[in-house]
Design a protein around this motif. Structure first.
Motif, PDB file in Angstrom:
ATOM      1  N   LYS A  26       0.663  -0.974   0.160  1.00  0.00           N
ATOM      2  CA  LYS A  26       0.106   0.139   0.058  1.00  0.00           C
ATOM      3  C   LYS A  26       1.517   1.609  -0.025  1.00  0.00           C
ATOM      4  O   LYS A  26       1.330   1.423   1.063  1.00  0.00           O
ATOM      5  CB  LYS A  26      -1.088  -0.062   0.858  1.00  0.00           C
ATOM      6  N   ILE A  27       0.915   1.844  -1.109  1.00  0.00           N
ATOM      7  CA  ILE A  27       2.032   2.719  -1.258  1.00  0.00           C
ATOM      8  C   ILE A  27       1.419   4.401  -1.597  1.00  0.00           C
ATOM      9  O   ILE A  27       0.697   4.853  -2.283  1.00  0.00           O
ATOM     10  CB  ILE A  27       3.325   2.989  -1.997  1.00  0.00           C
ATOM     11  N   LYS A  28       1.303   5.337   0.043  1.00  0.00           N
ATOM     12  CA  LYS A  28       1.261   6.407  -0.125  1.00  0.00           C
ATOM     13  C   LYS A  28       1.656   7.055  -1.388  1.00  0.00           C
ATOM     14  O   LYS A  28       1.016   8.462  -1.684  1.00  0.00           O
ATOM     15  CB  LYS A  28      -0.056   6.761   0.751  1.00  0.00           C
ATOM     16  N   THR A  29       2.746   7.479  -1.066  1.00  0.00           N
ATOM     17  CA  THR A  29       3.599   8.711  -1.104  1.00  0.00           C
ATOM     18  C   THR A  29       3.771   8.259  -2.447  1.00  0.00           C
ATOM     19  O   THR A  29       4.364   7.082  -2.887  1.00  0.00           O
ATOM     20  CB  THR A  29       5.245   8.930  -0.489  1.00  0.00           C
ATOM     21  N   THR A  30       4.032   9.389  -3.461  1.00  0.00           N
ATOM     22  CA  THR A  30       4.216   9.129  -5.208  1.00  0.00           C
ATOM     23  C   THR A  30       5.672   9.868  -5.962  1.00  0.00           C
ATOM     24  O   THR A  30       6.032   9.725  -6.203  1.00  0.00           O
ATOM     25  CB  THR A  30       3.238   8.802  -5.703  1.00  0.00           C
ATOM     26  N   VAL A  51       7.521   4.648  17.422  1.00  0.00           N
ATOM     27  CA  VAL A  51       8.373   5.331  16.514  1.00  0.00           C
ATOM     28  C   VAL A  51       7.995   5.990  16.128  1.00  0.00           C
ATOM     29  O   VAL A  51       8.453   6.942  15.371  1.00  0.00           O
ATOM     30  CB  VAL A  51       9.170   3.886  15.855  1.00  0.00           C
ATOM     31  N   ILE A  52       6.883   5.327  15.127  1.00  0.00           N
ATOM     32  CA  ILE A  52       5.669   6.452  14.079  1.00  0.00           C
ATOM     33  C   ILE A  52       5.629   7.641  15.297  1.00  0.00           C
ATOM     34  O   ILE A  52       5.248   8.769  14.371  1.00  0.00           O
ATOM     35  CB  ILE A  52       4.938   6.010  13.052  1.00  0.00           C
ATOM     36  N   ILE A  66       8.338   3.633   5.305  1.00  0.00           N
ATOM     37  CA  ILE A  66       8.018   2.582   4.847  1.00  0.00           C
ATOM     38  C   ILE A  66       8.560   1.785   5.608  1.00  0.00           C
ATOM     39  O   ILE A  66       9.291   0.866   6.271  1.00  0.00           O
ATOM     40  CB  ILE A  66       8.946   2.287   3.342  1.00  0.00           C
ATOM     41  N   VAL A  67       7.419   1.142   5.886  1.00  0.00           N
ATOM     42  CA  VAL A  67       7.215  -0.241   6.817  1.00  0.00           C
ATOM     43  C   VAL A  67       6.945  -1.453   6.398  1.00  0.00           C
ATOM     44  O   VAL A  67       6.126  -1.353   5.444  1.00  0.00           O
ATOM     45  CB  VAL A  67       5.480  -0.053   8.135  1.00  0.00           C
ATOM     46  N   ASN A  86      -0.145  10.449   5.594  1.00  0.00           N
ATOM     47  CA  ASN A  86      -0.722   9.568   3.791  1.00  0.00           C
ATOM     48  C   ASN A  86       1.399   9.044   3.958  1.00  0.00           C
ATOM     49  O   ASN A  86       1.577   9.413   2.445  1.00  0.00           O
ATOM     50  CB  ASN A  86      -0.787  10.948   3.352  1.00  0.00           C
ATOM     51  N   LYS A  87       2.224   9.669   4.726  1.00  0.00           N
ATOM     52  CA  LYS A  87       3.679   9.654   4.499  1.00  0.00           C
ATOM     53  C   LYS A  87       3.720   8.475   4.690  1.00  0.00           C
ATOM     54  O   LYS A  87       4.710   7.517   4.713  1.00  0.00           O
ATOM     55  CB  LYS A  87       4.257  10.417   5.874  1.00  0.00           C
ATOM     56  N   ILE A  88       2.916   7.176   5.646  1.00  0.00           N
ATOM     57  CA  ILE A  88       3.387   5.722   5.813  1.00  0.00           C
ATOM     58  C   ILE A  88       2.578   4.294   4.583  1.00  0.00           C
ATOM     59  O   ILE A  88       1.883   4.624   4.270  1.00  0.00           O
ATOM     60  CB  ILE A  88       2.399   5.050   6.531  1.00  0.00           C
ATOM     61  N   ASN A  89       3.793   4.267   3.711  1.00  0.00           N
ATOM     62  CA  ASN A  89       3.647   3.170   2.639  1.00  0.00           C
ATOM     63  C   ASN A  89       3.384   1.915   3.010  1.00  0.00           C
ATOM     64  O   ASN A  89       4.671   1.511   4.595  1.00  0.00           O
ATOM     65  CB  ASN A  89       4.648   3.514   1.839  1.00  0.00           C
ATOM     66  N   TYR A  90       3.224   0.635   3.241  1.00  0.00           N
ATOM     67  CA  TYR A  90       3.378  -0.594   4.016  1.00  0.00           C
ATOM     68  C   TYR A  90       3.618  -1.596   2.810  1.00  0.00           C
ATOM     69  O   TYR A  90       2.892  -1.507   1.379  1.00  0.00           O
ATOM     70  CB  TYR A  90       1.936  -0.803   4.387  1.00  0.00           C
TER      71      TYR A  90
END
Length: 333
Positions: A26-30, A51-52, A66-67, A86-90
């Protein structure tokens, strides 16, 4: 690692193939950003959440997270899903080692610089700002923060990575900092030299990565400021099977470093590091006198300690076990 990334798919949610492994992402940052913060292979949901939270409270906010979740259950995924940012990519990844999880994150990183925040770290609000200002303003390959309770090794100087390794090993020996939370790396530098984590190592992978990346780094610096601290870990009771498994894993790392150090100009320093790794293995065992194989290996590599202090060499010559107990006492201070 085989790269078969299909980057034409929906960036927000898809299932894809990386080598032989299925990933759900699930990638939010483009867009490109200044820093990619990699949180990979966490075992504690509470530590991940902490940590987040530390990251969202940073004075510097031009970053993505990126997690990489390699647990079989859904705890990490649910925790990340509950964060509205919207900074978190999973990325869900259920095969491979901790090293492969970090390598996977590097494939998706869009930051100009990369940090790896380890699970036992507590970040100060200036953590990212300190690292970014230093590495970007001085155009460095790597910048480090100073560890709590330890002096800065470079004292504000810019050095090659090799010279830094020599000095760190000389000063700290068996107490090197394996927590690479202290470091920020230029992503382009990692890519040019194709430096990644060793995926077949289940112990000391951070140390081996550090050796390889500092070996080729042209310009590194260390900031004489504290930006994070290592949290105390709850030490679980270890049975014989666990100790033997740890011993095998460290010896695999030892052999990797043995291969790496061959013909290096600073091989004598890497020899010293390998020697102290053997003592680390010996010290894990409650009855060290029974570890004949390790004791014989230490005695056969006594030349590894040629660059050590006279006092240490004298104690080792008297008895490796006496010296190992001396190191144990130092650890408990």
């Amino acid at each position: 690692m085989v790269k078969t990334l299909d980057r034409t798919k929906d960036i927000f949610l898809d299932t894809m193939l990386l080598g032989n492994e299925i990933l759900t992402k699930k990638i939010k940052t483009t867009n490109k950003t200044k820093i990619t913060v990699i949180l990979a292979a966490y075992r504690s949901v509470s530590r991940l959440e902490s940590v987040i939270e530390d990251l969202f409270n940073q004075s510097f906010q031009e970053f993505e997270i990126i997690v990489v979740d390699d647990l079989s259950d859904s705890e990490i995924e649910e925790a990340v899903a509950g964060v509205d940012n919207n900074k978190i990519n999973y990325i869900k990844k259920q095969l491979g080692s901790n090293s492969s999880a970090k390598n996977c994150a590097l494939e998706f990183a869009k930051g100009e610089y990369v940090v790896f925040v380890e699970e036992n770290s507590k970040l100060k609000s200036t953590y990212l700002e300190l690292l970014f200002d230093e590495i970007s303003q001085k155009n460095l390959d790597i910048t480090m923060l100073t560890r709590v309770g330890y002096p800065s090794i470079l004292d504000g100087r810019i050095s090659s990575g090799q010279k830094y390794l020599v000095e760190e090993i000389k000063r700290l020996k068996s107490d090197l900092n394996y927590n690479i939370t202290a470091c920020i790396f230029k992503k382009k530098f990692l890519d040019i030299y194709n430096v990644r984590f060793q995926e077949d190592m289940l112990a000391l992978e951070n140390l081996y990565f550090k050796l390889r990346v500092f070996d080729v780094a042209g310009k590194v610096s260390q900031i004489a400021k504290i930006g994070y601290k290592d949290l105390e870990e709850n030490k679980s009771v270890r049975n014989n099977a666990m100790v033997e498994a740890s011993t095998r894993r460290i010896m695999i790392a030892f052999n990797k470093i043995e291969e790496f150090k061959q013909d290096k100009k600073y091989e004598d320093s890497l020899n010293l590091l390998c020697g102290y790794l053997l003592f680390d293995v010996l010290r894990m065992h409650e009855n060290m006198s029974e570890e004949i194989e390790i004791l014989e290996l230490i005695k056969s590599r006594k030349d590894y300690f040629d660059s050590d202090t006279f006092i240490n060499k004298t104690m080792m010559a008297m008895s490796p076990i006496v010296f190992a107990n001396h190191l144990n006492r130092k650890d408990r201070r």
